[in-house]
Scaffold this active site. Structure first.
Site, mmCIF file in Angstrom:
data_model
loop_
_atom_site.group_PDB
_atom_site.id
_atom_site.type_symbol
_atom_site.label_atom_id
_atom_site.label_comp_id
_atom_site.label_asym_id
_atom_site.label_seq_id
_atom_site.Cartn_x
_atom_site.Cartn_y
_atom_site.Cartn_z
ATOM 1 N N CYS A 111 0.876 -1.194 0.000
ATOM 2 C CA CYS A 111 0.000 0.000 0.000
ATOM 3 C C CYS A 111 0.901 1.228 0.000
ATOM 4 O O CYS A 111 0.877 2.035 0.924
ATOM 5 C CB CYS A 111 -0.916 0.001 1.214
ATOM 6 S SG CYS A 111 -1.852 -1.531 1.460
ATOM 7 N N ALA A 112 1.694 1.381 -1.048
ATOM 8 C CA ALA A 112 2.814 2.324 -1.040
ATOM 9 C C ALA A 112 2.390 3.780 -1.062
ATOM 10 O O ALA A 112 3.111 4.644 -0.555
ATOM 11 C CB ALA A 112 3.739 2.027 -2.227
ATOM 12 N N GLY A 157 4.820 6.946 -1.446
ATOM 13 C CA GLY A 157 6.122 6.333 -1.273
ATOM 14 C C GLY A 157 7.030 6.859 -0.188
ATOM 15 O O GLY A 157 8.229 6.590 -0.216
ATOM 16 N N GLY A 158 6.504 7.553 0.819
ATOM 17 C CA GLY A 158 7.385 8.019 1.889
ATOM 18 C C GLY A 158 8.124 6.886 2.581
ATOM 19 O O GLY A 158 9.340 6.951 2.794
ATOM 20 N N LYS A 159 7.410 5.824 2.907
ATOM 21 C CA LYS A 159 8.035 4.676 3.575
ATOM 22 C C LYS A 159 8.822 3.822 2.577
ATOM 23 O O LYS A 159 9.821 3.203 2.943
ATOM 24 C CB LYS A 159 6.975 3.856 4.301
ATOM 25 C CG LYS A 159 6.273 4.650 5.415
ATOM 26 C CD LYS A 159 5.164 3.857 6.065
ATOM 27 C CE LYS A 159 4.409 4.714 7.078
ATOM 28 N NZ LYS A 159 3.612 5.786 6.440
ATOM 29 N N ASP A 198 0.092 0.098 -5.497
ATOM 30 C CA ASP A 198 -1.002 0.896 -4.966
ATOM 31 C C ASP A 198 -2.143 0.837 -5.974
ATOM 32 O O ASP A 198 -1.931 0.485 -7.140
ATOM 33 C CB ASP A 198 -0.564 2.350 -4.730
ATOM 34 C CG ASP A 198 -1.485 3.075 -3.754
ATOM 35 O OD1 ASP A 198 -1.237 2.980 -2.537
ATOM 36 O OD2 ASP A 198 -2.464 3.703 -4.201
ATOM 37 N N ASP A 249 1.163 -0.936 5.098
ATOM 38 C CA ASP A 249 0.725 0.300 5.744
ATOM 39 C C ASP A 249 -0.690 0.558 5.236
ATOM 40 O O ASP A 249 -0.908 1.315 4.305
ATOM 41 C CB ASP A 249 1.674 1.443 5.379
ATOM 42 C CG ASP A 249 1.420 2.690 6.200
ATOM 43 O OD1 ASP A 249 1.177 2.549 7.412
ATOM 44 O OD2 ASP A 249 1.446 3.794 5.629
ATOM 45 N N CYS A 279 -2.124 4.383 10.879
ATOM 46 C CA CYS A 279 -2.037 5.671 11.585
ATOM 47 C C CYS A 279 -3.343 5.885 12.344
ATOM 48 O O CYS A 279 -3.941 6.956 12.311
ATOM 49 C CB CYS A 279 -1.735 6.823 10.631
ATOM 50 S SG CYS A 279 -2.878 6.994 9.244
#
Length: 398
Positions: free
Chosen positions: A229-230, A233-235, A253, A297, A350
């Site tokens: 679940c990119a 793309g921060g992670k 995604d 995520d 989150c």
């Protein structure tokens, strides 16, 4: 500071876009900045953004403290907010002449936690039910504070000290976060996206809690990693840096526009081990037993990031959480077959709700044989000075 009429007149318009037209606050503010390019200075933009976010954050309390004829009137709400903050402002045609004294008395007199903390009743009831009343109130109050601005330094492009010096040369004061080897916190809030350090890929803006997730997966160079679940793309980028740009990351995604943004960010970060793909069941089925690591995520309520996205209070509906719980379980079921024996999977959200976090992991372990829970971590806004995050690392042991 002197507030100009053109800026004031745009605040009620922005609020209408958020509350009536359904747009997200950050996108509304961004659109107003583009419309005013060349007309507003940096102080004007700062005042506009902070005022809109603050009104959204405290909307229920401000609105319900107004006389009924003025409730849900965005001009009256703006006028009341300016008076509350004791900001000297010029009158504009749409203002209704709010009595500042009567408003302030009503604003300070409520004993209803939902009004005082400015949340819809259903969120308070849900948080009380899942987290307990005392803990729940601590969490909800903490999420009404302004989020710190954290940066994650790209070790492929420089050190924390080098980024600090580069930012200092452009008037931005950054300090090293002692609990991290790659995080900085900005002391004076300025636009970091126009700096040379950002343009050259030396850092990304990312909450400190979010920065904990990629290392929690324990990736290593030369591994094959899936970020299912990119998003933008921060992670994914953090994983690439932890892998020293060696190996393979497949980022998937359901939104192509987010993957396009990921590719743009990867180029700026000078990362080339990422392959982007639209999420596709046929491709997932072909990856059975091929992944060393998987990051999930997952889509969630976002109730842990209200500091950054205060309009979540008013946009999220309770029945959406039930839908998200089903989606999260579907993603876990989809990902599990792709892991290699002895491989590891991280489930993260989150959210602050156990129903999206610990209870999902418990369900997974009860319905999937051969998996062990290695570790789980909950980061809560009132305890960690971060957004609210949950992460659980699972290992396929047979």
């Amino acid at each position: 500071m002197k507030v100009h009429k053109p800026i004031l007149s745009q605040i009620p318009i922005a609020l209408k876009s958020i509350f009536e037209d359904g747009y997200y606050a950050d996108k509304v503010i961004e659109r107003h900045f583009k419309m005013s390019r060349g007309k507003w200075g940096s102080r004007d933009r700062k005042f506009f953004a902070e005022s809109v976010y603050d009104i959204v954050r405290w909307y229920r309390r401000i609105n319900e403290s107004l006389p009924k004829p003025h409730q849900n009137d965005f001009s009256a709400i703006t006028e009341a907010y300016l008076g509350l903050k004791e900001i000297d402002y010029p009158s504009i045609e749409s203002f209704v002449g709010v009595n500042a004294q009567f408003f302030k008395e009503a604003y300070d007199s409520s004993n209803d936690f939902g009004v005082v903390a400015s949340y819809p009743d259903w969120i308070i009831e849900r948080v009380y039910k899942e987290c307990g009343k005392e803990k729940g109130e601590h969490i909800l109050n903490a999420m009404n504070t302004q989020a710190p601005l954290y940066l994650r330094v790209n070790p492929l492009k420089g050190t924390c000290e080098q980024v600090m010096q580069s930012l200092k040369s452009e008037g931005i004061d950054a300090q090293i976060v002692q609990t991290s080897d790659s995080a900085l916190i900005i002391q004076n809030r300025k636009n970091v996206f126009v700096t040379q350090a950002f343009k050259s890929g030396m850092f990304e803006v990312q909450d400190l809690g979010s920065q904990a997730i990629a290392p929690f997966l324990q990736p290593s160079p030369k591994q094959r990693v899936l970020d299912l679940c990119a998003g933008a793309g921060g992670k994914t980028l953090h994983l690439a840096q932890l892998m020293e740009n060696k190996g393979k990351i497949v980022a998937t995604d359901i939104h192509e526009r987010k993957l396009t943004e990921l590719k743009r960010r990867a180029r700026r970060n000078q990362v080339d081990l990422i392959e982007t793909r639209l999420a596709e069941n046929k491709w997932f089925k072909r990856q059975k037993g091929k992944m060393d690591r998987i990051l999930l995520d997952v889509p969630c309520s976002g109730l842990g990031v209200i500091k950054r996205n205060p309009d979540t209070k008013w946009k999220l509906q309770e029945d959406r959480i039930s839908e998200l719980i089903d989606i999260q379980r579907g993603i876990l079921k989809q990902a599990a077959p792709m892991i290699k024996p002895e491989g590891k999977l991280v489930y993260s959200t989150c959210s602050i709700l156990p129903s999206e976090n610990q209870e999902q992991v418990k369900w997974f372990l009860e319905t999937h044989e051969g998996w062990d829970l290695e570790e789980e971590v909950s980061l809560l806004p009132h305890e960690n000075n971060t957004d609210g995050f949950y992460m659980a690392r699972l290992k396929l042991v047979k």
